[in-house]
Design a protein around this motif. Sequence first.
Motif, PDB file in Angstrom:
ATOM      1  N   VAL A 155      -7.695 -38.700 -57.257  1.00  0.00           N
ATOM      2  CA  VAL A 155      -8.758 -37.999 -58.040  1.00  0.00           C
ATOM      3  C   VAL A 155      -8.731 -36.523 -57.320  1.00  0.00           C
ATOM      4  O   VAL A 155      -8.925 -35.590 -58.064  1.00  0.00           O
ATOM      5  CB  VAL A 155      -9.982 -38.553 -57.905  1.00  0.00           C
ATOM      6  CG1 VAL A 155     -10.787 -38.652 -56.707  1.00  0.00           C
ATOM      7  CG2 VAL A 155     -11.109 -38.222 -59.107  1.00  0.00           C
ATOM      8  N   LEU A 156      -8.471 -36.353 -56.192  1.00  0.00           N
ATOM      9  CA  LEU A 156      -8.580 -35.116 -55.604  1.00  0.00           C
ATOM     10  C   LEU A 156      -7.466 -34.022 -55.974  1.00  0.00           C
ATOM     11  O   LEU A 156      -7.313 -32.997 -55.750  1.00  0.00           O
ATOM     12  CB  LEU A 156      -8.618 -35.424 -53.860  1.00  0.00           C
ATOM     13  CG  LEU A 156      -9.757 -35.922 -53.483  1.00  0.00           C
ATOM     14  CD1 LEU A 156      -9.616 -36.345 -52.210  1.00  0.00           C
ATOM     15  CD2 LEU A 156     -10.926 -35.205 -53.755  1.00  0.00           C
ATOM     16  N   THR A 157      -6.197 -35.134 -56.435  1.00  0.00           N
ATOM     17  CA  THR A 157      -5.161 -34.087 -56.962  1.00  0.00           C
ATOM     18  C   THR A 157      -5.252 -33.705 -58.275  1.00  0.00           C
ATOM     19  O   THR A 157      -4.341 -33.107 -58.875  1.00  0.00           O
ATOM     20  CB  THR A 157      -3.839 -34.838 -56.537  1.00  0.00           C
ATOM     21  OG1 THR A 157      -4.028 -36.110 -57.598  1.00  0.00           O
ATOM     22  CG2 THR A 157      -3.709 -35.332 -55.307  1.00  0.00           C
ATOM     23  N   LEU A 168     -16.821 -37.723 -52.183  1.00  0.00           N
ATOM     24  CA  LEU A 168     -17.774 -38.380 -53.473  1.00  0.00           C
ATOM     25  C   LEU A 168     -18.582 -37.340 -53.670  1.00  0.00           C
ATOM     26  O   LEU A 168     -19.174 -37.057 -55.125  1.00  0.00           O
ATOM     27  CB  LEU A 168     -18.082 -39.719 -53.074  1.00  0.00           C
ATOM     28  CG  LEU A 168     -18.846 -40.417 -54.127  1.00  0.00           C
ATOM     29  CD1 LEU A 168     -17.627 -40.645 -55.381  1.00  0.00           C
ATOM     30  CD2 LEU A 168     -19.630 -41.680 -53.840  1.00  0.00           C
ATOM     31  N   ALA A 169     -19.549 -36.899 -52.744  1.00  0.00           N
ATOM     32  CA  ALA A 169     -20.561 -36.013 -52.903  1.00  0.00           C
ATOM     33  C   ALA A 169     -20.026 -34.643 -53.629  1.00  0.00           C
ATOM     34  O   ALA A 169     -20.543 -34.235 -54.773  1.00  0.00           O
ATOM     35  CB  ALA A 169     -21.229 -35.708 -51.720  1.00  0.00           C
ATOM     36  N   GLY A 170     -18.940 -34.082 -53.278  1.00  0.00           N
ATOM     37  CA  GLY A 170     -18.401 -32.921 -53.706  1.00  0.00           C
ATOM     38  C   GLY A 170     -17.951 -33.212 -55.367  1.00  0.00           C
ATOM     39  O   GLY A 170     -17.934 -32.263 -56.026  1.00  0.00           O
ATOM     40  N   LYS A 221     -20.979 -33.409 -57.505  1.00  0.00           N
ATOM     41  CA  LYS A 221     -21.507 -32.297 -57.782  1.00  0.00           C
ATOM     42  C   LYS A 221     -20.947 -31.357 -58.870  1.00  0.00           C
ATOM     43  O   LYS A 221     -21.527 -30.519 -59.611  1.00  0.00           O
ATOM     44  CB  LYS A 221     -21.470 -31.271 -56.397  1.00  0.00           C
ATOM     45  CG  LYS A 221     -22.551 -31.391 -55.317  1.00  0.00           C
ATOM     46  CD  LYS A 221     -22.556 -30.471 -54.434  1.00  0.00           C
ATOM     47  CE  LYS A 221     -23.533 -30.780 -53.343  1.00  0.00           C
ATOM     48  NZ  LYS A 221     -22.962 -31.128 -51.958  1.00  0.00           N
ATOM     49  N   LYS A 222     -19.716 -31.765 -59.207  1.00  0.00           N
ATOM     50  CA  LYS A 222     -19.138 -30.904 -60.418  1.00  0.00           C
ATOM     51  C   LYS A 222     -19.395 -31.738 -61.945  1.00  0.00           C
ATOM     52  O   LYS A 222     -18.810 -31.173 -62.621  1.00  0.00           O
ATOM     53  CB  LYS A 222     -17.820 -31.134 -60.264  1.00  0.00           C
ATOM     54  CG  LYS A 222     -16.996 -30.515 -59.052  1.00  0.00           C
ATOM     55  CD  LYS A 222     -15.648 -30.725 -58.939  1.00  0.00           C
ATOM     56  CE  LYS A 222     -15.056 -29.729 -57.430  1.00  0.00           C
ATOM     57  NZ  LYS A 222     -13.505 -30.646 -57.283  1.00  0.00           N
ATOM     58  N   SER A 223     -20.211 -32.865 -61.692  1.00  0.00           N
ATOM     59  CA  SER A 223     -20.452 -33.651 -62.806  1.00  0.00           C
ATOM     60  C   SER A 223     -21.649 -32.953 -63.829  1.00  0.00           C
ATOM     61  O   SER A 223     -22.140 -33.649 -64.515  1.00  0.00           O
ATOM     62  CB  SER A 223     -20.731 -35.077 -62.450  1.00  0.00           C
ATOM     63  OG  SER A 223     -21.924 -35.328 -62.130  1.00  0.00           O
TER      64      SER A 223
END
Lengths: 182, 115
Positions: free
Chosen positions: A106-108, B11-13, B16-18
């Motif tokens: 997901v990070l990519t 996950l927190a990061g 935060k974008k959601s």
Amino acid sequence: MDDIYVRKVCAGDTEAFRYFVEQYKALSISLAVSVVKDEFVAEEVVQDAFINAFRGIKNFKFKSKFSSWFYRIVLNEAFRRLKKMQKEIVDFRHSYDEEIADESEVLTLQQNEQVHLINEALKLLPARESLVLRLFYLQEESIKEVAAITGWTEIYIKVTLHRARKNMHAAIKSLLKKSNNS
Amino acid sequence: MPKTPLTDQQLAGLIKKSLIEAPSKDFDDNVMYHIKKEAQKARSLTNNAKISLVFFILGTGFGLLVSHLLPMLGDTVAGIDVKTLVLVFQICYVILILTQLEHIIKLFSRKTENN
């Protein structure tokens, strides 16, 4: 700042209420989506919540933050709508140990793909779990503040948060697997 | 390749974008339109309540005055016995007072609910 605008609205300046609409609409819609799982219904919920807040603004006693008071109205309206819709939200219960995809993928992803995936994953979670995650991470509220907004006990929130994190990992994996297969 | 789970921080990061924006572009204006309508409704309700109260008090005063003055007109008015006339008037007066009072109470309780 909120208090100044509350006083302005109470004094009869209706246009001052626009400040609250601009300030709180995005997070309110995000919270409402957590419960009703649909952006358009959430928009209606938030609109009704703003009208209810306007009607009751004279009852706001400045004892709590305006945001907490308002989010509580949003959540009451969202749960009321959910009950009315009688929509069956199927609880997402994955086996936590199920390794079906590499979560770190997901990070990519690109920013907009990440946002979409996270929102879809949050929609898969039960209303309360998705709500607690959004309040805790998105709004960066403390457990105490989340308790004030939701009316739930701090212990219940901690347990829900723990369960929500686990379910969120599983939901992300499941969505990544789906997108890899398609 | 080893599968790495997301850390809580990651996950927190991501969460935060959601933040979800309103699907309608004119959401703010729509809400403000309803708010202004609501404010107008509250104002007209207050005005109606005030006017109703004034007319209720005027009507009550006028009714009392008429029932007090009627017996002073003589024994008959237009061939009708004044006592009968006063009795009919008083019955009408009491019925009107009771029904209008109920309306006024309803109006004020609606106003309180709206506030």
